[in-house]
Scaffold this motif. Structure first.
Motif, PDB file in Angstrom:
ATOM      1  N   LEU A 640      34.490  -7.961 -17.913  1.00  0.00           N
ATOM      2  CA  LEU A 640      33.943  -7.226 -16.728  1.00  0.00           C
ATOM      3  C   LEU A 640      33.556  -5.752 -17.054  1.00  0.00           C
ATOM      4  CD1 LEU A 640      36.822  -8.362 -14.014  1.00  0.00           C
ATOM      5  CD2 LEU A 640      34.268  -8.911 -14.233  1.00  0.00           C
ATOM      6  N   ALA A 641      34.475  -4.960 -18.087  1.00  0.00           N
ATOM      7  CA  ALA A 641      33.879  -3.727 -18.266  1.00  0.00           C
ATOM      8  C   ALA A 641      32.991  -3.747 -19.158  1.00  0.00           C
ATOM      9  CB  ALA A 641      35.257  -3.184 -19.170  1.00  0.00           C
ATOM     10  N   ALA A 642      32.464  -4.828 -20.229  1.00  0.00           N
ATOM     11  CA  ALA A 642      31.542  -4.891 -21.026  1.00  0.00           C
ATOM     12  C   ALA A 642      30.160  -5.132 -20.091  1.00  0.00           C
ATOM     13  CB  ALA A 642      31.605  -6.102 -21.879  1.00  0.00           C
ATOM     14  N   GLY A 643      30.314  -6.073 -18.844  1.00  0.00           N
ATOM     15  CA  GLY A 643      29.299  -6.400 -17.917  1.00  0.00           C
ATOM     16  C   GLY A 643      28.888  -5.445 -17.181  1.00  0.00           C
ATOM     17  N   GLY A 644      29.890  -4.352 -16.909  1.00  0.00           N
ATOM     18  CA  GLY A 644      29.690  -3.199 -15.911  1.00  0.00           C
ATOM     19  C   GLY A 644      28.916  -2.167 -16.764  1.00  0.00           C
ATOM     20  N   ALA A 645      29.312  -2.328 -18.017  1.00  0.00           N
ATOM     21  CA  ALA A 645      28.514  -1.158 -18.934  1.00  0.00           C
ATOM     22  C   ALA A 645      27.384  -1.613 -19.165  1.00  0.00           C
ATOM     23  CB  ALA A 645      29.384  -1.059 -20.335  1.00  0.00           C
ATOM     24  N   ALA A 646      26.979  -2.747 -19.382  1.00  0.00           N
ATOM     25  CA  ALA A 646      25.447  -3.391 -19.538  1.00  0.00           C
ATOM     26  C   ALA A 646      24.837  -3.181 -18.497  1.00  0.00           C
ATOM     27  CB  ALA A 646      25.729  -4.880 -20.021  1.00  0.00           C
TER      28      ALA A 646
END
Length: 646
Positions: A640-646
């Motif tokens: 979820l953190a990676a998706g938010g950063a993307a």
């Protein structure tokens, strides 16, 4: 209200007259207890019955109670009324009479002369009145019920029928027999408890209390939810010595609760975590609110055995509380304590000599195997010496302040001595009537031979009987009434006594009479019942862990070392999982289904392998399932953190 006359004229002694007398009595009480602990009478060639020493202690504690505690607990003692002075003089005269004449009078209990029953009656009534002033009506009513039963127990039908005793015989028995007022509870209070409370008082006088609070702030303040963790650590440290969960809440809560609220916690949760931390101090070795020493006497085992047995359950209790504090902080986005509010690390380092005093105490207890009272005095001596040499944050205690600690300690121990003396009345009534055996038989019979049913019934009885009572009173009552029934069905004696202590103490945070929670709620200005329910949630482990160590004593360090190690590791895992379920947060907020899985796997992991046949499998499932759900949550958060950063 102050105790003065309505017309403005003072009725009684002014503070300038009675306070020096009270302080002198308090200091003398401590000095005599220390002399006894150091075997000074033996070195001087003086021989006497131990009961004479206990009576001498009461000859100071009872008058001190009437000098210090007003008849109305809501009033403030300023002027000493003449009737309280008369009661103090009567108490001292009667106890000195018993002290001097004990060897002759103890042999005449059953012949019932006036020389025995009259002082016995006076002392019994004075102890009950002093206890009422110190602690309120709850314990007095319970003890009065036992005394009434002792005189009229033959009218009770069924298994609870007792041997009725004439009132004059009962009065003499309670005052002179070693199973009465001068019995086991006061023997522990007059020796071990007094010396440990002296150690704790010196810790406050020398700045040690401030050092440990600063150390807790420095160690925990930098992390999320630091204020909550400071409360857990500080209250756990001092709760063991205080002997009262409520006193610990009041003493530390006035500092920690506003700090927790300031960080953004809801008021009822701030109060709840302080109440749970303070209550847990009564379960934490080495002192356990003075009950550890009495437990050793009841079970006729070394004090060190009790400490070792109680250590793991107490650690699990605080691990559960600490994890919930951390996860609550994460869920509520609570920031660490601001750096400018933290104490100086350099200043705290210069207080490490206070730790040395604890090291001396532990070394004397467990390596040199000294008696607890001597070890406490050695720790107190080392504490004074290092404080005088090094001080703390540029301040060294004055000699006058150290001497004044004797008086403050004497005032502090009066309540415990009164509770111990009154507890002797309960034990005496149980012995003289046969109620102890009858009640054990009845509990076992009601339990229907089922250990689980008996444990559930005993837990309810413990919580009800423990409501409103100080720690020592709770333990004595339950050790005499409930623990024998558990031992009777084959439960390990130490496990049985720890079980009743745990559930007795849980009355402090269990509504409707959750005194520790309600005291914290008043400081936090939070709803009392909401605080009580939140405290039950934070303190959930204390309702579960006692059941587990009853079925598997590995959690109280009984068994093979490998089995003990496995039980501890899996228990910590279980506590972590269940705490996460209660907090509703792990690596991220947990859904309802995931909270259920965390709780289920945590419970399986928490159950020791030896609890029942096949428990090894449930343990393995709990640990494996717990690792799986924890890993899933961590991976999910990262995605979820990676998706938010993307």
């Amino acid at each position: 209200m102050s105790e003065t006359s309505t017309g403005g004229a003072v009725r009684g002694l002014s503070p300038q007259l009675w306070r020096p007398v009270a302080n002198g009595l308090a200091a003398l009480l401590i000095l005599i207890a220390c002399a006894w602990a150091l075997n000074v009478p033996r070195y001087l060639g003086v021989s006497y019955y131990p009961q004479q020493f206990f009576a001498l202690i009461l000859s100071m504690a009872l008058p001190l109670a009437f000098l210090s505690y007003p008849a109305r607990r809501t009033s403030q003692r300023i002027t000493l009324p003449w009737h309280d002075l008369a009661l103090a003089v009567l108490a001292m005269a009667t106890m000195l009479y018993i002290t001097i004449n004990y060897p002759q009078l103890v042999l005449q209990i059953f012949s019932r002369p006036m020389a025995v029953w009259l002082p016995g009656l006076i002392v019994t009534l004075l102890v009950l009145e002093a206890l009422r002033r110190a602690t309120g009506w709850a314990l007095v009513i319970i003890i009065a019920a036992f005394l009434i039963y002792a005189m009229f127990g033959n009218y009770i039908p069924g298994r609870l029928q007792g041997r009725a005793q004439p009132w004059d015989l009962l009065a003499g028995y309670m005052a002179f027999d070693s199973n009465g007022i001068l019995g086991l509870p006061i023997s522990v209070a007059a020796t071990v408890v007094i010396t440990f409370i002296l150690f704790g008082s010196l810790l406050a006088t020398t700045g040690g209390t401030r050092f440990f609070t600063d150390a807790a702030m420095l160690g925990m303040g930098r992390f999320r939810g630091g204020s909550m963790k400071i409360a857990v650590l500080a209250s756990g440290l001092f709760g063991s010595i205080s002997g009262s969960a409520v006193a610990n809440v009041v003493g530390t809560g006035v500092i920690t609760i506003p700090m927790i609220k300031k960080d953004g916690y809801p008021a009822h949760k701030a109060a709840a975590i302080e109440a749970v931390a303070s209550t847990g101090g009564q379960l934490m070795p080495p002192v356990m609110g003075a009950s550890a020493f009495l437990m050793a006497e009841f079970l006729s085992v070394p004090y060190s055995t009790i400490v070792v047995a109680a250590l793991v359950p107490a650690i699990l209790y605080y691990v559960a509380l600490f994890i919930q504090a951390d996860l609550e902080a994460a869920r509520l986005n609570i920031a660490p304590v601001p750096k400018d509010a933290l104490p100086s690390g350099k200043g705290v380092i210069f207080g490490l000599h206070f730790v040395f005093a604890f090291a001396v105490l532990i070394y004397a207890l467990f390596v040199m195997r000294w008696q607890p009272e001597k070890a406490a005095l050695l720790g107190a001596l080392s504490l004074m010496l290092t404080a005088l040499i090094f001080g703390y944050q540029g301040e060294r205690p004055k000699i006058g302040a150290l001497i004044g600690t004797l008086a403050s300690t004497g005032h502090a121990v009066v309540e415990i001595i009164l509770i111990s003396a009154a507890s002797g009345l309960v034990i005496g009534a149980l012995n003289v009537t046969g109620l102890s055996f009858n009640l054990t038989y009845l509990l076992v019979q009601v339990g229907g031979g089922s250990v689980i049913a008996l444990l559930a019934l005993s837990a309810i009885v413990c919580i009800i009987l423990g409501m409103g009572l100080p720690t020592l009173g709770v333990y004595v009552l339950l050790a005499a009434l409930v623990a024998p029934a558990l031992v009777q069905v084959g439960i390990e004696p130490i496990a049985a006594h720890l079980y009743v202590l745990y559930f007795g103490m849980m009355s402090m945070i269990t509504p409707p009479i959750a005194l520790a929670a309600f005291a914290a709620a008043s400081i936090a200005r939070a709803p009392a019942m909401a605080t009580g329910w939140a405290a039950m949630r934070f303190g959930w482990s204390a309702y579960v862990i006692p059941v587990l160590f009853v079925f598997s004593p590995t959690l109280i360090m009984i068994g093979a070392p490998v089995d003990i190690a496995i039980a501890i590791i899996t228990a910590v895992m279980g506590v972590w999982l269940i705490s996460a379920a209660f907090a509703g947060f792990f690596a991220r907020r947990l859904s309802g289904a995931m909270r259920g899985l965390f709780a289920a796997f945590g419970l399986l992991a928490l159950i020791p392998a030896g609890a029942f046949p096949g428990a090894e499998v449930s343990d393995l499932l709990g640990v494996a399932g717990g690792i799986a759900v924890m890993t899933f949550e961590i991976i999910k958060r990262k995605r979820l953190a990676a998706g938010g950063a993307a």
